[in-house]
Design a protein around this motif. Structure first.
Motif, mmCIF file in Angstrom:
data_model
loop_
_atom_site.group_PDB
_atom_site.id
_atom_site.type_symbol
_atom_site.label_atom_id
_atom_site.label_comp_id
_atom_site.label_asym_id
_atom_site.label_seq_id
_atom_site.Cartn_x
_atom_site.Cartn_y
_atom_site.Cartn_z
ATOM 1 N N PHE A 103 0.703 -1.077 0.117
ATOM 2 C CA PHE A 103 0.108 -0.102 0.114
ATOM 3 C C PHE A 103 0.994 1.306 0.034
ATOM 4 O O PHE A 103 0.647 2.442 -0.588
ATOM 5 C CB PHE A 103 -0.820 -0.136 1.244
ATOM 6 C CG PHE A 103 -1.585 1.189 1.429
ATOM 7 C CD1 PHE A 103 -2.692 1.572 0.639
ATOM 8 C CD2 PHE A 103 -1.250 2.315 2.266
ATOM 9 C CE1 PHE A 103 -3.414 2.792 0.710
ATOM 10 C CE2 PHE A 103 -1.935 3.262 2.824
ATOM 11 C CZ PHE A 103 -2.828 3.829 1.751
ATOM 12 N N PRO A 252 -8.292 -1.331 -2.567
ATOM 13 C CA PRO A 252 -7.871 -2.554 -2.370
ATOM 14 C C PRO A 252 -7.618 -3.422 -3.516
ATOM 15 O O PRO A 252 -6.823 -4.572 -3.462
ATOM 16 C CB PRO A 252 -9.325 -3.187 -1.748
ATOM 17 C CG PRO A 252 -10.196 -2.105 -1.782
ATOM 18 C CD PRO A 252 -9.610 -0.706 -2.154
ATOM 19 N N ARG A 256 -4.158 -5.554 -4.008
ATOM 20 C CA ARG A 256 -4.409 -6.887 -4.477
ATOM 21 C C ARG A 256 -3.766 -7.495 -5.484
ATOM 22 O O ARG A 256 -2.704 -8.376 -5.644
ATOM 23 C CB ARG A 256 -5.486 -7.405 -4.389
ATOM 24 C CG ARG A 256 -5.837 -9.141 -4.261
ATOM 25 C CD ARG A 256 -7.401 -9.335 -4.370
ATOM 26 N NE ARG A 256 -7.980 -8.501 -3.104
ATOM 27 C CZ ARG A 256 -9.450 -8.562 -3.109
ATOM 28 N NH1 ARG A 256 -10.345 -9.116 -4.074
ATOM 29 N NH2 ARG A 256 -9.972 -7.982 -1.952
#
Length: 263
Positions: A103, A252, A256
């Motif tokens: 992230f 997200p 991912r």
């Protein structure tokens, strides 16, 4: 150190990496600066006389907030191509093999792009002022408009990252990037949607870019076409809603995709 603890360091490193790319390739920044200037000339002076502005106002005052919104959405293209290039050349795999925050790396890239967008908005606004665009409702609402523009740019950066990682090939991403053009045309950026066929006007009104442009026109005090679909009746709220929804979906997804790239 835990992954969470390394987020600030990894974010700063990723931001520096992207900014160095622009420093070493001044043509990238020059192109980013040139496009809005050319559009002010082409649309503001060549086609502007043929467009009826809501309330009979100045077309260039109507156009400039739309061009600001276009600067924001244009972040999708270089981000998508850059993410696909890194994935295709193995850069993403090397980064994944390091003990870094996924992230944090992606956030750093998004923040670097945000800084570039802020730089591009300054000369774009200067050209607009020279062409007759004005801020009519004071400094506070104007700062709010620019904040919305940067928020939208930050949002589309995550969309571009997700798409680039999903494609994984720089050439394919470059070809897909041209789809941003029709996305930008079916909006109120250049012309009011009231003159479009009903079905096309509905599509344009629900386009997130239309909400951003209308919100900026409202906050700048420029001519704006309000009404029709809900996003055009409440453009500021619609812009915030679109950004929240897209970030909730694509942040997200991007993390991912980054974590699983190359697998």
């Amino acid at each position: 150190m835990t992954a969470l603890a390394t987020v600030p360091v990894d974010t700063a490193a990723a931001t520096r990496r992207i900014l160095l790319t622009y420093r070493r390739s001044p043509g990238l920044m020059a192109a980013s600066l040139a496009v809005p200037v050319v559009m002010v000339g082409v649309f503001g002076y060549v086609f502007g006389s043929a467009v009826r502005v809501p309330g009979g106002g100045n077309y260039r005052e109507y156009l400039m907030p739309g061009l600001f919104a276009l600067v924001a959405v244009n972040g999708l293209m270089p981000t998508m191509v850059g993410a696909a290039r890194d994935a295709g050349r193995g850069v993403t795999d090397r980064l994944r093999s390091m003990s870094v925050s996924r992230f944090g790396l992606l956030l750093g890239q998004a923040l670097a792009d945000l800084l570039v967008a802020a730089v591009v908005l300054v000369p774009t606004a200067a050209v607009g002022l020279a062409a007759g665009w004005r801020v009519r409702d004071g400094l506070g609402p104007a700062l709010g408009a620019f904040a919305l523009l940067l928020l939208f740019r930050f949002t589309v950066t995550w969309v571009g990252t997700t798409l680039g990682l999903a494609v994984g090939k720089e050439e394919t991403a470059g070809q897909l990037a041209v789809l941003v053009f029709p996305f930008a045309m079916v909006t109120n950026v250049f012309v009011p949607t009231g003159g479009m066929p009903g079905w096309l006007a509905a599509v344009a009104d629900w386009n997130p870019l239309s909400a951003v442009a209308a919100a900026c026109r409202t906050l700048f005090g420029n001519p704006v076409e309000l009404g029709g679909a809900w996003p055009m009746q409440h453009p500021v709220a619609a812009t915030l809603g679109w950004c929240a929804l897209l970030l909730a979906v694509f942040v997200p997804l991007a993390v991912r995709r980054f974590a699983s790239a190359g697998r």
